[in-house]
Design a protein around this motif. Structure first.
Motif, mmCIF file in Angstrom:
data_model
loop_
_atom_site.group_PDB
_atom_site.id
_atom_site.type_symbol
_atom_site.label_atom_id
_atom_site.label_comp_id
_atom_site.label_asym_id
_atom_site.label_seq_id
_atom_site.Cartn_x
_atom_site.Cartn_y
_atom_site.Cartn_z
ATOM 1 N N ALA A 27 26.665 43.303 -29.298
ATOM 2 C CA ALA A 27 25.949 44.481 -28.778
ATOM 3 C C ALA A 27 26.504 45.892 -29.353
ATOM 4 O O ALA A 27 27.568 46.303 -28.963
ATOM 5 N N VAL A 28 25.811 46.176 -30.492
ATOM 6 C CA VAL A 28 26.101 47.434 -31.101
ATOM 7 C C VAL A 28 26.342 48.706 -30.396
ATOM 8 O O VAL A 28 26.846 49.593 -30.488
ATOM 9 N N GLY A 29 25.233 48.750 -29.328
ATOM 10 C CA GLY A 29 25.115 50.109 -28.596
ATOM 11 C C GLY A 29 24.044 50.249 -27.934
ATOM 12 O O GLY A 29 23.137 49.351 -27.756
ATOM 13 N N VAL A 30 23.802 51.343 -27.162
ATOM 14 C CA VAL A 30 22.674 51.486 -25.994
ATOM 15 C C VAL A 30 22.526 52.789 -26.025
ATOM 16 O O VAL A 30 23.496 53.631 -26.130
ATOM 17 N N THR A 31 21.231 53.092 -25.732
ATOM 18 C CA THR A 31 20.838 54.503 -25.489
ATOM 19 C C THR A 31 19.731 54.655 -24.342
ATOM 20 O O THR A 31 19.189 53.553 -24.017
ATOM 21 N N ASP A 32 19.757 55.749 -23.733
ATOM 22 C CA ASP A 32 18.706 55.688 -22.607
ATOM 23 C C ASP A 32 18.348 57.252 -22.366
ATOM 24 O O ASP A 32 19.094 58.241 -22.590
ATOM 25 N N ASP A 33 16.997 57.483 -22.018
ATOM 26 C CA ASP A 33 16.534 58.877 -21.530
ATOM 27 C C ASP A 33 17.277 59.412 -20.417
ATOM 28 O O ASP A 33 17.607 60.595 -20.564
ATOM 29 N N ASP A 34 17.631 58.590 -19.478
ATOM 30 C CA ASP A 34 18.540 58.847 -18.316
ATOM 31 C C ASP A 34 19.873 58.862 -18.931
ATOM 32 O O ASP A 34 20.492 57.625 -18.758
ATOM 33 N N VAL A 35 20.394 59.922 -19.205
ATOM 34 C CA VAL A 35 21.960 59.948 -19.886
ATOM 35 C C VAL A 35 22.955 59.304 -19.006
ATOM 36 O O VAL A 35 23.832 58.510 -19.161
ATOM 37 N N GLU A 36 22.870 59.793 -17.654
ATOM 38 C CA GLU A 36 23.730 59.546 -16.729
ATOM 39 C C GLU A 36 23.787 57.810 -16.302
ATOM 40 O O GLU A 36 24.848 56.931 -16.269
ATOM 41 N N ARG A 37 22.528 57.447 -16.094
ATOM 42 C CA ARG A 37 22.347 55.714 -16.093
ATOM 43 C C ARG A 37 22.747 55.158 -17.432
ATOM 44 O O ARG A 37 23.443 54.153 -17.303
ATOM 45 N N GLY A 38 22.323 55.631 -18.463
ATOM 46 C CA GLY A 38 22.760 54.883 -19.806
ATOM 47 C C GLY A 38 24.252 54.857 -19.890
ATOM 48 O O GLY A 38 24.997 53.966 -20.286
ATOM 49 N N ARG A 39 24.887 56.157 -19.785
ATOM 50 C CA ARG A 39 26.577 55.972 -19.927
ATOM 51 C C ARG A 39 27.159 55.146 -18.878
ATOM 52 O O ARG A 39 28.075 54.644 -19.283
ATOM 53 N N ARG A 40 26.720 55.216 -17.698
ATOM 54 C CA ARG A 40 27.367 54.409 -16.753
ATOM 55 C C ARG A 40 27.007 52.798 -16.904
ATOM 56 O O ARG A 40 28.126 51.900 -17.076
ATOM 57 N N TRP A 41 26.002 52.584 -17.500
ATOM 58 C CA TRP A 41 25.903 51.089 -17.939
ATOM 59 C C TRP A 41 26.728 50.569 -19.066
ATOM 60 O O TRP A 41 27.312 49.747 -19.093
ATOM 61 N N ALA A 42 26.481 51.538 -19.994
ATOM 62 C CA ALA A 42 27.620 51.347 -21.257
ATOM 63 C C ALA A 42 28.951 51.224 -21.019
ATOM 64 O O ALA A 42 29.439 50.330 -21.606
ATOM 65 N N SER A 43 29.453 52.214 -20.021
ATOM 66 C CA SER A 43 30.589 51.926 -19.548
ATOM 67 C C SER A 43 30.920 50.503 -18.737
ATOM 68 O O SER A 43 32.138 49.827 -19.086
ATOM 69 N N ALA A 44 30.133 50.265 -17.898
ATOM 70 C CA ALA A 44 30.250 48.953 -17.169
ATOM 71 C C ALA A 44 30.299 47.725 -18.083
ATOM 72 O O ALA A 44 30.853 46.811 -17.682
ATOM 73 N N HIS A 45 29.558 47.807 -19.201
ATOM 74 C CA HIS A 45 29.305 46.595 -20.010
ATOM 75 C C HIS A 45 30.100 46.755 -21.453
ATOM 76 O O HIS A 45 29.901 45.631 -22.183
ATOM 77 N N ALA A 46 30.976 47.829 -21.662
ATOM 78 C CA ALA A 46 31.713 47.831 -22.737
ATOM 79 C C ALA A 46 30.895 47.812 -24.089
ATOM 80 O O ALA A 46 31.226 47.392 -25.067
ATOM 81 N N VAL A 47 29.802 48.518 -23.877
ATOM 82 C CA VAL A 47 28.822 48.814 -24.856
ATOM 83 C C VAL A 47 28.897 50.190 -25.395
ATOM 84 O O VAL A 47 28.671 51.087 -24.459
ATOM 85 N N PRO A 48 29.107 50.715 -26.693
ATOM 86 C CA PRO A 48 28.847 51.855 -27.211
ATOM 87 C C PRO A 48 27.722 52.722 -26.915
ATOM 88 O O PRO A 48 26.536 52.050 -26.989
ATOM 89 N N TRP A 49 28.118 53.889 -26.619
ATOM 90 C CA TRP A 49 26.763 54.710 -26.236
ATOM 91 C C TRP A 49 26.250 55.618 -27.228
ATOM 92 O O TRP A 49 27.096 56.095 -28.081
ATOM 93 N N PHE A 50 25.013 55.617 -27.552
ATOM 94 C CA PHE A 50 24.443 56.563 -28.494
ATOM 95 C C PHE A 50 23.546 57.451 -27.815
ATOM 96 O O PHE A 50 22.697 57.172 -26.875
ATOM 97 N N SER A 51 23.484 58.669 -28.244
ATOM 98 C CA SER A 51 22.689 59.925 -27.508
ATOM 99 C C SER A 51 21.222 59.776 -27.925
ATOM 100 O O SER A 51 20.553 60.512 -27.125
#
Length: 330
Positions: A27-51
């Motif tokens: 799982a290389v990374g994740v991005t989301d239009d909803d930055v708060e939602r995406g960052r929270r999910w990235a942290s919970a699942h240990a997936v790098p965040w991309f803006s």
């Protein structure tokens, strides 16, 4: 294999990231239009965040899983296809037929695999039913009745009940799974759709339909019904359920996908047995990753997603007009 996630809006993304890892992919990374939602999910699942999607796609991903609000599918798929990246897109494929067709066409033009997220295709009793039908054990199918029901999904995301973001309510959410299974089983699309909807349940909570009954007519005389409703109470032990019963010239088959049980009466053999321990999501992710590795078309395609979306959209037209509508080939 390197996999990216475009949005975390859909509840199934929580399972998909684990499925990807179990399949041996990264799982290389994740991005989301909803930055708060995406960052929270990235942290919970240990997936790098991309803006942004552009940054994620530039990270040399082999494939992406699109789990955004339905209205954003086309934009994200077009970006992935332009980058030459394979796509697994959540259902329904889009909120309009124009967008659904564009998704299929852009991936075909770019030469990238496109798979629609229909995990029920990988449910063992659903698959065994397909094998029995293909083997002629039931003879000619005359009729089918199916149910796809769930709890009110807004507890997982308010957007599910937003007609602009989701394209509708329970009809859009739940018609497509059974429409796809019936297409698979019967080998054809319906030619006529008749539907009725209501908001008897959760009337004070949402503004979209929470109940729907869809009848499909086929050119050879087969007819089928789909109960697509948000009718399960909050205390229900699972997200919902999917059942399908088929009546043929030699007998009947009843499938309960969530209880993982298949019952056959008549036909070439009687059968009633549970099939516990399967993970339909894992089967779907495994098929998608195998298709990408092998450079082939997935067993569930973008065209399948388009066909099911057309049934859901036709259901809305029928409900609004109060009469059957033709599902002409376009």
């Amino acid at each position: 294999m390197r996999i990216g996630f475009l949005s975390t809006a859909h509840i199934h993304v929580d399972a998909y990231v684990d499925n990807v890892r179990r399949a041996g992919a990264e799982a290389v990374g994740v991005t989301d239009d909803d930055v708060e939602r995406g960052r929270r999910w990235a942290s919970a699942h240990a997936v790098p965040w991309f803006s942004s999607p552009e940054q994620l796609l530039a990270a040399k991903v082999d494939a992406v899983v699109v789990c955004s609000e339905t209205v954003h599918h086309r934009r994200l798929v077009e970006q992935a296809a332009a980058a030459g990246v394979a796509v697994l897109c959540e259902k329904p494929l889009a909120t309009t037929e124009e967008d659904a067709r564009a998704i299929v066409e852009v991936c075909a033009h770019a030469g990238v695999p496109l798979m629609t997220a229909f995990p029920m295709r990988f449910s063992p009793p659903i698959r065994e039913c397909a094998t029995l039908l293909a083997g002629g054990g039931l003879g000619r199918v005359h009729a089918a009745t199916g149910t796809n029901q769930s709890v009110l999904p807004v507890r997982h995301g308010a957007w599910f009940a937003d007609p602009e973001l989701a394209g509708g309510g329970a009809i859009m959410d739940h018609t497509v799974h059974l429409a796809d299974i019936l297409r698979w089983y019967l080998g054809e699309d319906p030619v006529e759709v008749y539907a009725a909807t209501n908001r008897v349940l959760h009337r004070d909570t949402v503004t979209v339909e929470t109940g729907g009954l869809v009848m499909l007519g086929y050119a050879d005389g087969v007819f089928a019904t789909i109960d697509s409703s948000w009718s399960r109470p909050e205390s229900f032990p699972t997200w919902g359920g999917l059942t399908l019963e088929l009546v043929g010239e030699h007998g009947t088959i009843a499938v309960d996908a969530f209880s993982q049980h298949l019952t056959v009466h008549g036909g070439t053999q009687g059968l009633s047995r549970p099939m516990w321990g399967s993970d339909a999501n894992q089967g779907m992710i495994d098929e998608f990753l195998d298709a990408v590795r092998e450079g082939r078309t997935p067993s569930v395609t973008g065209e399948d997603g388009l066909a099911a979306t057309r049934v859901a959209l036709a259901s809305y037209r029928s409900a609004a007009e109060g009469q059957p509508v033709s599902l002409a080939v376009r």
